[in-house]
Motif scaffolding. Sequence first.
Motif, mmCIF file in Angstrom:
data_model
loop_
_atom_site.group_PDB
_atom_site.id
_atom_site.type_symbol
_atom_site.label_atom_id
_atom_site.label_comp_id
_atom_site.label_asym_id
_atom_site.label_seq_id
_atom_site.Cartn_x
_atom_site.Cartn_y
_atom_site.Cartn_z
ATOM 1 N N PHE A 27 21.008 17.819 -8.157
ATOM 2 C CA PHE A 27 20.463 16.936 -7.121
ATOM 3 C C PHE A 27 20.107 17.651 -5.810
ATOM 4 C CE2 PHE A 27 23.184 14.202 -9.787
ATOM 5 C CZ PHE A 27 22.244 13.278 -10.200
ATOM 6 N N GLN A 28 20.002 18.967 -5.838
ATOM 7 C CA GLN A 28 19.697 19.682 -4.597
ATOM 8 C C GLN A 28 18.376 19.207 -3.991
ATOM 9 O OE1 GLN A 28 21.673 22.512 -3.006
ATOM 10 N NE2 GLN A 28 20.482 21.346 -1.523
ATOM 11 N N PHE A 76 22.307 9.459 -3.248
ATOM 12 C CA PHE A 76 21.307 10.014 -4.161
ATOM 13 C C PHE A 76 21.625 9.549 -5.576
ATOM 14 C CE2 PHE A 76 24.599 12.969 -3.073
ATOM 15 C CZ PHE A 76 24.973 13.647 -4.221
ATOM 16 N N GLY A 77 20.650 8.923 -6.201
ATOM 17 C CA GLY A 77 20.840 8.239 -7.467
ATOM 18 C C GLY A 77 21.330 9.127 -8.593
ATOM 19 N N GLY A 78 22.258 8.579 -9.385
ATOM 20 C CA GLY A 78 22.762 9.292 -10.547
ATOM 21 C C GLY A 78 23.950 10.187 -10.274
ATOM 22 N N GLN A 83 29.688 15.916 -7.791
ATOM 23 C CA GLN A 83 28.376 16.340 -7.299
ATOM 24 C C GLN A 83 28.223 16.008 -5.810
ATOM 25 O OE1 GLN A 83 26.265 14.113 -10.217
ATOM 26 N NE2 GLN A 83 26.284 15.769 -11.734
ATOM 27 N N LEU A 84 28.788 14.889 -5.390
ATOM 28 C CA LEU A 84 28.791 14.577 -3.964
ATOM 29 C C LEU A 84 29.564 15.638 -3.190
ATOM 30 C CD1 LEU A 84 28.122 12.744 -1.587
ATOM 31 C CD2 LEU A 84 30.133 11.359 -2.175
ATOM 32 N N LEU A 85 30.632 16.150 -3.777
ATOM 33 C CA LEU A 85 31.398 17.222 -3.141
ATOM 34 C C LEU A 85 30.526 18.431 -2.835
ATOM 35 C CD1 LEU A 85 34.871 17.374 -4.948
ATOM 36 C CD2 LEU A 85 34.492 17.397 -2.470
#
Length: 218
Positions: A27-28, A76-78, A83-85
């Motif tokens: 997701f970058q 951010f979707g998904g 990943q948020l970390l």
Amino acid sequence: MKTPISTILLILFLFNLQFSFAQEIPFQEDVNKRALEIDAAGWEKGSAVFTGSSSVRMWKNLQDQFPDVSIINSAFGGSQADQLLLHLDKTVLRYAPAQIFIYEGDNDINAGQEISAIMKNLDELTTNIHMRYPNALVHLIAAKPSPSRWDKKTSYEALNDLIRQYATTHDNVFFVNVWDIMLDDTGKPRADIFIEDNLHMNEKGYELWKEIFTPFLK
């Protein structure tokens, strides 16, 4: 003076390594794009940051529903909690928020993650936020019920119970229970609050969320 071929090869290797690493960060691109949109719109320190996955990202009228509160929606979707970390600085920390609302766990459960791993990631998120901003209020949003993932009901309920317990034993951490209000009289997800995918909410669903979030945003 010619540059030695070994030096050129080293530069190319390092460039490719850096490029590959950047490409591998989930997701970058989405996070960078959202950050640019937020900067373009303007923001202020001390806002309430909403972040996490698509259930927050798709809350289009969030600011309109709470006009007296400065809100930043960096979801951010998904996404999942781990990943948020990876993107915590760009999605939360750089805004110096007074309040943070985090919606993670929904996709995590659906992806087969262990509940213990999800809780570890939520704890790391909370700890990292409080290391930078000790007085910030962290609101952990319950995983919502949805028809498309109702077969995982037991796991969602177990996760929500642990999030509730976590909030009661940590300072400046709160549990936002969106689960109960989204169920009908039979105890199943309301059919009238979801869009066609039976996962994401329509405007009626977000009206219910407004009711739940109002006490936290006064």
